[in-house]
Design an enzyme around this catalytic site. Structure first.
Site, PDB file in Angstrom:
ATOM      1  CD  GLU A 106      -2.650   1.183   2.616  1.00  0.00           C
ATOM      2  OE1 GLU A 106      -3.641   1.926   2.641  1.00  0.00           O
ATOM      3  OE2 GLU A 106      -2.311   0.482   3.674  1.00  0.00           O
ATOM      4  CE  LYS A 142      -7.565   1.592   3.897  1.00  0.00           C
ATOM      5  NZ  LYS A 142      -6.299   1.900   4.266  1.00  0.00           N
ATOM      6  CB  CYS A 187      -4.622  -1.519   4.526  1.00  0.00           C
ATOM      7  SG  CYS A 187      -3.660  -1.333   6.041  1.00  0.00           S
TER       8      CYS A 187
END
Length: 293
Positions: free
Chosen positions: A43, A116, A153
């Site tokens: 990331e 995300k 993540c």
């Protein structure tokens, strides 16, 4: 038989963007030399993890998809090597900004831009200051080497992410990551918890999973995080088949027969026996289903 070799990478990052991109390219080339055709970078690898503190100056790091240096660089590299590359970057989109992942196919085409979904807000992980919540939802992408589903993540802590992707037919789950020590409590070591959470996703959905984390100690102002690496690849039962240490830069690879895994997954019947009508609580925040109207 449909075999694919996947790779996870991990590295340390500095404020030299060109050097970070060059280092990441070297790892991608190493993975490709080892036969990998789906290769995962970590990331936000173009810079240090700037989200440790809220600093307006770092908002200018965001770039539109078409202009991002890393995305454009790795699109060309994917085409050259004939590999699939999900590339993490900080996206500017109008007045919004996202923690995004460009899914690049083996011909260099950008197949999708994932944003995300789950944005953390904790000391040292001040992401809500930098990123809008993603608006793309979860989507499985047909690449040259299989159907992949990606999160970023914090998404990996939510079983809904993996299940949504598995229900859409994901054959591989990929999670680029930046996680390490907790600035306010040095006694917390979440490495094992982090791995086991994703191993559970792989096991429950019977889909191999690839996770790439960063390494190194990074300081932003008064905050410091030691990123603990631990990148790994899990098979369709959740077992780790490749794992990195806490401090070394490395490339991990593993090979899977996607057709054999599909047959294995179907034989268990867990998707056949699901009861979606009973899962209304999953659509609420507090677990209480309320009629609207």
């Amino acid at each position: 038989m449909r075999n694919v070799t996947v790779a996870a990478t991990q590295m340390a990052c500095t404020w030299d963007r060109d050097a970070n991109i060059a280092r990441a390219e070297a790892l991608v080339r190493q993975a490709a030399d080892q036969g990998a055709t789906v290769i995962l970078l970590q990331e936000l690898f173009q810079t240090p993890y700037f989200c440790q503190e809220q600093r307006a100056a770092y908002l200018t790091l965001a770039q539109p998809l078409a202009d991002d240096q890393g995305v454009q660089h790795f699109a060309a590299l994917a085409r050259q090597l004939g590999v699939v590359l999900p590339v993490s970057y900080y996206e500017a989109a109008g007045e919004a900004a996202y923690n995004a992942l460009a899914i690049i196919d083996a011909d260099g085409a950008i197949l999708w831009n994932y944003r995300k979904s789950h944005i953390p807000q904790n000391p040292g992980y001040e992401e809500k200051f930098y990123f809008s919540p993603g608006d793309t939802g979860f989507k499985v992408i047909n690449t040259r080497f299989g159907r992949i589903g990606c999160g970023i993540c914090w998404d990996q802590w939510f079983p809904e992410t993996a299940r949504s992707l598995a229900l859409q037919g994901a054959e591989l789950l990929l999670f680029p990551t930046a996680i390490g020590s907790e600035p306010l409590d040095a006694t917390v070591d979440s490495l094992g918890h982090w791995q086991r959470t994703m191993q559970g996703h792989a096991a429950a959905n019977m889909v191999p999973l690839i996770a790439s984390n960063r390494i190194g100690h990074e300081v932003i102002g008064a905050s410091g995080i030691t990123f603990y690496g631990g990148s790994f690849i899990a098979d369709a039962t959740g077992a780790k088949v490749a794992e990195a240490g806490r401090t070394e830069e490395c490339v991990l690879t593993a090979s899977f027969d996607l057709d054999a895994i599909q047959a294995f997954r179907r034989s268990w019947g867990t998707f056949r026996d699901r009861r979606p009508a009973l899962y209304a609580a999953l659509q609420t925040l507090d677990g209480v289903h309320r009629a609207v109207g």
